[in-house]
Design an enzyme around this catalytic site. Structure first.
Site, PDB file in Angstrom:
ATOM      1  N   SER A  42       0.834  -1.202   0.000  1.00  8.08           N
ATOM      2  CA  SER A  42       0.000   0.000   0.000  1.00  8.08           C
ATOM      3  C   SER A  42       0.864   1.245   0.000  1.00  8.08           C
ATOM      4  O   SER A  42       0.383   2.320  -0.327  1.00  8.08           O
ATOM      5  CB  SER A  42      -0.860   0.052   1.262  1.00  8.08           C
ATOM      6  OG  SER A  42      -1.595  -1.111   1.413  1.00  8.08           O
ATOM      7  N   HIS A  67      -1.416  -2.925  -6.937  1.00  4.80           N
ATOM      8  CA  HIS A  67      -2.070  -2.563  -5.679  1.00  4.80           C
ATOM      9  C   HIS A  67      -3.584  -2.734  -5.780  1.00  4.80           C
ATOM     10  O   HIS A  67      -4.271  -1.918  -6.392  1.00  4.80           O
ATOM     11  CB  HIS A  67      -1.701  -1.114  -5.305  1.00  4.80           C
ATOM     12  CG  HIS A  67      -2.242  -0.685  -3.996  1.00  4.80           C
ATOM     13  ND1 HIS A  67      -2.675   0.591  -3.731  1.00  4.80           N
ATOM     14  CD2 HIS A  67      -2.436  -1.386  -2.841  1.00  4.80           C
ATOM     15  CE1 HIS A  67      -3.106   0.652  -2.490  1.00  4.80           C
ATOM     16  NE2 HIS A  67      -2.977  -0.530  -1.930  1.00  4.80           N
ATOM     17  N   ASN A  79      -4.108   6.030  -1.768  1.00  8.68           N
ATOM     18  CA  ASN A  79      -3.714   6.112  -0.361  1.00  8.68           C
ATOM     19  C   ASN A  79      -3.207   7.490   0.029  1.00  8.68           C
ATOM     20  O   ASN A  79      -3.261   7.870   1.188  1.00  8.68           O
ATOM     21  CB  ASN A  79      -2.674   5.040  -0.026  1.00  8.68           C
ATOM     22  CG  ASN A  79      -3.353   3.846   0.593  1.00  8.68           C
ATOM     23  OD1 ASN A  79      -4.225   4.002   1.443  1.00  8.68           O
ATOM     24  ND2 ASN A  79      -2.986   2.659   0.174  1.00  8.68           N
ATOM     25  N   GLU A 108      -4.065  -0.273  -8.853  1.00  6.85           N
ATOM     26  CA  GLU A 108      -3.032   0.685  -9.247  1.00  6.85           C
ATOM     27  C   GLU A 108      -1.817  -0.129  -9.716  1.00  6.85           C
ATOM     28  O   GLU A 108      -1.307  -0.959  -8.957  1.00  6.85           O
ATOM     29  CB  GLU A 108      -2.621   1.571  -8.068  1.00  6.85           C
ATOM     30  CG  GLU A 108      -3.689   2.582  -7.653  1.00  6.85           C
ATOM     31  CD  GLU A 108      -3.308   3.369  -6.404  1.00  6.85           C
ATOM     32  OE1 GLU A 108      -3.808   4.496  -6.252  1.00  6.85           O
ATOM     33  OE2 GLU A 108      -2.543   2.862  -5.548  1.00  6.85           O
TER      34      GLU A 108
HETATM   35  P1  NAI Z   1      -2.875  -9.909   6.560  1.00  7.31           P
HETATM   36  O1  NAI Z   1      -2.221  -9.717   7.869  1.00  7.31           O
HETATM   37  O2  NAI Z   1      -4.333 -10.153   6.499  1.00  7.31           O
HETATM   38  O3  NAI Z   1      -2.167 -11.127   5.777  1.00  7.31           O
HETATM   39  C1  NAI Z   1      -0.778 -11.228   5.597  1.00  7.31           C
HETATM   40  C2  NAI Z   1      -0.430 -12.687   5.405  1.00  7.31           C
HETATM   41  O4  NAI Z   1       0.952 -12.765   5.059  1.00  7.31           O
HETATM   42  C3  NAI Z   1      -0.619 -13.532   6.678  1.00  7.31           C
HETATM   43  O5  NAI Z   1      -1.390 -14.669   6.365  1.00  7.31           O
HETATM   44  C4  NAI Z   1       0.807 -13.901   7.089  1.00  7.31           C
HETATM   45  O6  NAI Z   1       0.910 -15.183   7.649  1.00  7.31           O
HETATM   46  C5  NAI Z   1       1.531 -13.831   5.762  1.00  7.31           C
HETATM   47  N1  NAI Z   1       2.961 -13.592   5.889  1.00  7.31           N
HETATM   48  C6  NAI Z   1       3.601 -12.806   6.755  1.00  7.31           C
HETATM   49  N2  NAI Z   1       4.934 -12.867   6.530  1.00  7.31           N
HETATM   50  C7  NAI Z   1       5.109 -13.697   5.491  1.00  7.31           C
HETATM   51  C8  NAI Z   1       6.244 -14.148   4.773  1.00  7.31           C
HETATM   52  N3  NAI Z   1       7.473 -13.769   5.108  1.00  7.31           N
HETATM   53  N4  NAI Z   1       6.045 -14.989   3.747  1.00  7.31           N
HETATM   54  C9  NAI Z   1       4.795 -15.360   3.390  1.00  7.31           C
HETATM   55  N5  NAI Z   1       3.684 -14.983   4.055  1.00  7.31           N
HETATM   56  C10 NAI Z   1       3.850 -14.141   5.072  1.00  7.31           C
HETATM   57  O7  NAI Z   1      -2.438  -8.626   5.696  1.00  7.31           O
HETATM   58  P2  NAI Z   1      -3.217  -7.955   4.463  1.00  7.31           P
HETATM   59  O8  NAI Z   1      -4.172  -6.970   4.982  1.00  7.31           O
HETATM   60  O9  NAI Z   1      -3.677  -9.005   3.534  1.00  7.31           O
HETATM   61  O10 NAI Z   1      -2.017  -7.109   3.810  1.00  7.31           O
HETATM   62  C11 NAI Z   1      -1.036  -7.732   3.016  1.00  7.31           C
HETATM   63  C12 NAI Z   1      -0.391  -6.674   2.121  1.00  7.31           C
HETATM   64  O11 NAI Z   1      -1.382  -6.064   1.321  1.00  7.31           O
HETATM   65  C13 NAI Z   1       0.338  -5.553   2.855  1.00  7.31           C
HETATM   66  O12 NAI Z   1       1.464  -5.196   2.113  1.00  7.31           O
HETATM   67  C14 NAI Z   1      -0.689  -4.453   2.865  1.00  7.31           C
HETATM   68  O13 NAI Z   1      -0.120  -3.174   2.963  1.00  7.31           O
HETATM   69  C15 NAI Z   1      -1.329  -4.644   1.494  1.00  7.31           C
HETATM   70  N6  NAI Z   1      -2.676  -4.120   1.355  1.00  7.31           N
HETATM   71  C16 NAI Z   1      -3.593  -4.273   2.361  1.00  7.31           C
HETATM   72  C17 NAI Z   1      -4.860  -3.747   2.221  1.00  7.31           C
HETATM   73  C18 NAI Z   1      -5.885  -3.907   3.297  1.00  7.31           C
HETATM   74  O14 NAI Z   1      -6.908  -3.204   3.222  1.00  7.31           O
HETATM   75  N7  NAI Z   1      -5.695  -4.762   4.277  1.00  7.31           N
HETATM   76  C19 NAI Z   1      -5.257  -3.024   0.998  1.00  7.31           C
HETATM   77  C20 NAI Z   1      -4.245  -3.017  -0.035  1.00  7.31           C
HETATM   78  C21 NAI Z   1      -2.997  -3.511   0.173  1.00  7.31           C
END
Ligand code: NAI
Length: 283
Positions: free
Chosen positions: A122, A143, A193, A155
């Site tokens: 993000s 994104h 963002n 994006e």
């Molecule tokens: P989340 O916390 O729901 O999921 C992240 C997942 O990645 C978890 O299942 C975790 O076990 C896994 N993980 C952590 N370290 C890891 C590694 N080294 N290798 C493989 N898996 C790993 O997080 P979320 O919300 O899905 O966010 C993920 C990414 O997406 C971040 O970069 C965030 O900034 C981006 N993002 C999030 C949005 C949101 O609204 N939550 C919107 C757009 C982008």
């Protein structure tokens, strides 16, 4: 049917965003390899994809047959070795530069040299993420927005070294997933963002001053036409994820005051009140 990319579609991180991206890719006809660090996390991701499919059937949007075919294309794994036939990998893991870089470095040793390495970050710079990765011209931002199985916007972010071919392929791929791509330069917060920082930041300042409560602010924003208020949206996004983005954009704009995070955000995260995913947030 000819696909934009010839190979499997890898997704790293089976959380909130990864599961939505995996759903979109499986529905578009790609063989999807969904990776997370633990078996439990991968299974949770698969369960979420199944939930999206069931809801699609319930609402009459898709047939059981389409859902079954998508499930058959979804291959959960805890081993990155399974990614060797991927034409693209989208990472949606924790929002930390060194962790994402480490993942791309590991992937670069497994995937073919032309495999697109896309980040769903993000707020982290794509240019920095590509630095040190073999063939950095294939590193790009992709994104998605939350919930990723529904929201249309993607994006597509051009890092300093991203090649025009990779940009074009990522734009075409986004359209193939049923999304609406927009090309963006690699500036902090990209487009949405950056605009949204003020939506959250000003709302926190209002609450901090005691001028209105968070639910009053949400109700006002909805009354003027927004689908959700800032606090409801933070509960959906994850208050920790939103805080990390705020901090990152603030740092990247050299501590510009209008992007400054708020103490309330930190306190919520310290308390483990992360929103929907932890069962309690502002609501
Ligand atoms: P989340 O916390 O729901 O999921 C992240 C997942 O990645 C978890 O299942 C975790 O076990 C896994 N993980 C952590 N370290 C890891 C590694 N080294 N290798 C493989 N898996 C790993 O997080 P979320 O919300 O899905 O966010 C993920 C990414 O997406 C971040 O970069 C965030 O900034 C981006 N993002 C999030 C949005 C949101 O609204 N939550 C919107 C757009 C982008």
């Amino acid at each position: 049917m000819n696909k934009t990319l010839n190979g499997a579609f890898g997704v790293c991180g089976a959380g909130t965003m990864g599961s939505g991206i995996a759903y979109a890719a499986a529905m578009a006809g790609y063989t999807v390899r969904l990776f997370d660090i633990t078996q439990e996390a991968v299974e949770r991701g698969v369960k979420t994809v199944n939930k999206f499919l069931a809801s699609g059937i319930e609402r009459g949007k898709i047939t059981q047959e389409i859902a079954d075919a998508a499930v058959a294309r979804l291959q959960p794994t805890t081993s990155l070795e399974q990614f060797s036939d991927c034409a693209v990998v989208v990472e949606a893991i924790v929002e930390r530069m060194e962790v994402k870089k480490n993942l791309f470095t590991q992937l670069a040793a497994i995937v073919r040299p032309d495999c697109i390495l896309a980040s769903n970050t993000s707020s982290l710079p794509i240019t920095e993420l590509a630095n040190g990765i073999p063939n950095p011209e294939r590193v790009v931002g992709m994104h998605f927005f939350n919930p990723a199985h529904i929201m249309k916007l993607v994006e597509v972010i051009e890092g300093f070294q991203t090649s025009p071919t990779v940009m074009d392929a990522t734009v075409a791929l986004s359209s193939e997933l049923g999304k609406t791509p927009v090309r963006a330069k690699d500036t902090p917060g990209f487009i949405v963002n950056r605009v949204a920082r003020n939506f959250y930041g000003e709302s926190f300042r209002i609450v901090g001053e005691g001028a209105a409560t968070h639910d009053q602010i949400d109700r006002c924003m909805k009354a003027i036409g927004f689908k959700m208020g800032p606090f409801e949206l933070m509960d959906l996004i994850g208050i920790d994820v939103n805080f990390a983005v705020t901090q990152s954009v603030y740092d990247l704009y050299f501590n510009e005051a209008r992007f400054r995070p708020h103490l309330i955000q930190r306190k919520m995260v310290e308390s483990g009140l992360l929103g929907k995913k932890s069962g309690k947030g502002f609501y």
